[in-house]
Write a protein that holds these residues in place. Sequence first.
Motif, PDB file in Angstrom:
ATOM      1  N   GLY A 320       0.782  -1.237   0.000  1.00 31.92           N
ATOM      2  CA  GLY A 320       0.000   0.000   0.000  1.00 31.92           C
ATOM      3  C   GLY A 320       0.806   1.275   0.000  1.00 31.92           C
ATOM      4  O   GLY A 320       0.243   2.377   0.151  1.00 31.92           O
ATOM      5  N   GLY A 321       2.132   1.183  -0.148  1.00 35.36           N
ATOM      6  CA  GLY A 321       2.960   2.385  -0.124  1.00 35.36           C
ATOM      7  C   GLY A 321       2.910   3.125  -1.455  1.00 35.36           C
ATOM      8  O   GLY A 321       2.570   2.553  -2.491  1.00 35.36           O
ATOM      9  N   ASP A 322       3.259   4.397  -1.394  1.00 35.80           N
ATOM     10  CA  ASP A 322       3.279   5.239  -2.598  1.00 35.80           C
ATOM     11  C   ASP A 322       4.557   4.919  -3.380  1.00 35.80           C
ATOM     12  O   ASP A 322       5.656   5.367  -3.025  1.00 35.80           O
ATOM     13  N   VAL A 323       4.393   4.162  -4.437  1.00 34.00           N
ATOM     14  CA  VAL A 323       5.555   3.658  -5.161  1.00 34.00           C
ATOM     15  C   VAL A 323       6.292   4.775  -5.910  1.00 34.00           C
ATOM     16  O   VAL A 323       7.475   4.639  -6.238  1.00 34.00           O
ATOM     17  N   ARG A 324       5.600   5.907  -6.079  1.00 32.02           N
ATOM     18  CA  ARG A 324       6.301   7.043  -6.709  1.00 32.02           C
ATOM     19  C   ARG A 324       7.470   7.511  -5.841  1.00 32.02           C
ATOM     20  O   ARG A 324       8.446   8.065  -6.331  1.00 32.02           O
ATOM     21  N   MET A 325       7.365   7.273  -4.520  1.00 35.31           N
ATOM     22  CA  MET A 325       8.471   7.665  -3.633  1.00 35.31           C
ATOM     23  C   MET A 325       9.698   6.780  -3.834  1.00 35.31           C
ATOM     24  O   MET A 325      10.810   7.178  -3.515  1.00 35.31           O
ATOM     25  N   VAL A 326       9.469   5.575  -4.317  1.00 36.92           N
ATOM     26  CA  VAL A 326      10.590   4.681  -4.611  1.00 36.92           C
ATOM     27  C   VAL A 326      11.195   5.057  -5.972  1.00 36.92           C
ATOM     28  O   VAL A 326      12.414   5.095  -6.144  1.00 36.92           O
ATOM     29  N   ASP A 327      10.317   5.382  -6.913  1.00 36.76           N
ATOM     30  CA  ASP A 327      10.793   5.766  -8.246  1.00 36.76           C
ATOM     31  C   ASP A 327      11.485   7.125  -8.239  1.00 36.76           C
ATOM     32  O   ASP A 327      12.456   7.340  -8.958  1.00 36.76           O
ATOM     33  N   GLU A 328      10.938   8.012  -7.435  1.00 35.19           N
ATOM     34  CA  GLU A 328      11.507   9.374  -7.357  1.00 35.19           C
ATOM     35  C   GLU A 328      11.710   9.718  -5.889  1.00 35.19           C
ATOM     36  O   GLU A 328      10.841  10.335  -5.261  1.00 35.19           O
ATOM     37  N   PRO A 329      12.837   9.323  -5.306  1.00 34.98           N
ATOM     38  CA  PRO A 329      13.039   9.503  -3.861  1.00 34.98           C
ATOM     39  C   PRO A 329      12.945  10.959  -3.390  1.00 34.98           C
ATOM     40  O   PRO A 329      12.780  11.203  -2.197  1.00 34.98           O
ATOM     41  N   ASP A 330      13.012  11.926  -4.325  1.00 34.94           N
ATOM     42  CA  ASP A 330      12.828  13.332  -3.913  1.00 34.94           C
ATOM     43  C   ASP A 330      11.431  13.556  -3.331  1.00 34.94           C
ATOM     44  O   ASP A 330      11.182  14.551  -2.665  1.00 34.94           O
ATOM     45  N   ARG A 331      10.522  12.629  -3.626  1.00 39.87           N
ATOM     46  CA  ARG A 331       9.169  12.753  -3.075  1.00 39.87           C
ATOM     47  C   ARG A 331       9.079  12.288  -1.619  1.00 39.87           C
ATOM     48  O   ARG A 331       8.062  12.490  -0.974  1.00 39.87           O
ATOM     49  N   LEU A 332      10.124  11.622  -1.111  1.00 44.93           N
ATOM     50  CA  LEU A 332      10.113  11.207   0.304  1.00 44.93           C
ATOM     51  C   LEU A 332      10.112  12.460   1.184  1.00 44.93           C
ATOM     52  O   LEU A 332      10.509  13.543   0.727  1.00 44.93           O
TER      53      LEU A 332
END
Length: 440
Positions: A320-332
């Motif tokens: 259920g995690g936001d996978v965009r944060m893995v693809d674009e770690p700047d979103r962390l």
Amino acid sequence: MRATDVIARKRDGEELTTEEIRWFVKGYTEDRIPDYQAAAWLMAVYLRGMTRRETFDLTVAMAESGDRLDLSPVIPYAVDKHSTGGVGDKVTLVALPLVAAAGVPVAKMSGRGLGFSGGTLDKLESIAGYRVVLSDDEILRQVREHGIVLCGQTRSLAPADGKFYALRDVTATVSSLPLIASSIMSKKLAAGANAIVLDVKVGVGAFMHQIEEARELAQIMVDIGVSAGRRMVALLSDMNQPLGQAVGNALEVREAIETLRGGGPADLREHCLTVAAHMLRLGRQDTAPDAFERARADVLGVLESGAGFAKLRELVEVQGGDVRMVDEPDRLPRARLQEVIPVPRAGFAQQVHALHVAQATLELGAGREKKEDSIDPAVGVIVHCKVGDRVEAGQPAFTVHANDEARLARARGHLERALVVGDEESAPLPPFYATIYGDD
Ligand code: URA
């Protein structure tokens, strides 16, 4: 049986029987033995110690105090890992996807951080939406379908350990080798592992400061596992300086992602490959003389091919995690303030004190002093030097990520003490001091 008799026998240095230990653990878990008697017993154990047999009996009694996870329907031979806790230790986030991508399914329950050591669950929760609480059914289904689970410990797993641990925390009885070993191993046995890799940290940023003490703890845990029919490997690894560069939850997730993408700090990459290779070898039940080398080549292969990174991505997505944060770690999560602390003088880095760095990150709000404390996922420290590095005055020593000026100032105080630069050349610290096998 009477609790006072069991306490008195341990107080007088006698060896308790299996029945006495089981009776005491059961009685305390079921609230028939009160905290004050359990506290007296813990202090007696702390002062008198336990034989290997007593420690094993205590471990089994705690492991059997609640539910046990049976992974056998989905993983015929389950492999697990455990770290005794360190600074910047994000190894699980890298090693688990590598092992799963190399073909051995893994289901791991991790914990939260307390005090100076971080916890994998807190790190994972910096990924928006990531669910750390899964039911047993969800765990089994996810392992079957995806070959990887990384979640929190269910409350019913080894509840005796939860009760004893809370009491040890307030009675100055935490740092006892039989109590630590039985606490860790009871949870591992209850979580369904057939084979376990232990990463026992030693140094100023660890529970154990001396190699001999860490070796003894590791050997006790290996012996418990072997007596319980598990195959074991324990690594004694350095925790005098932080592992990798990042210390702090989202910063560590970012570094784990970079490592799975083929970058990341060299020490972290090497550490993760070693832990993952031991896990893979054990999970394959491969006892050939070259089994470790082949397992290491395979985990390196899935790291280099990107299959390990893809497995982390899959894990985050399915939980259920936001996978965009893995693809674009700047979103962390990112902290509002960033300050570079420079190296004060030219020379060689003699010390990058893991505990001072941990204290700085605690000041920033990355960890907990008490169980109830909330944490700030964005804050932390990037460590730019390793022991043995040649450094020049003014180059970055640390980058502090903070959300509060006053906290940043306090963190700076700790960090200014963390880096010691001298004129003498200093040898780099070894990643590992020893490997103890219990898997013949
Ligand atoms: N970790 C545990 O789970 N238990 C201890 O006693 C110490 C570290």
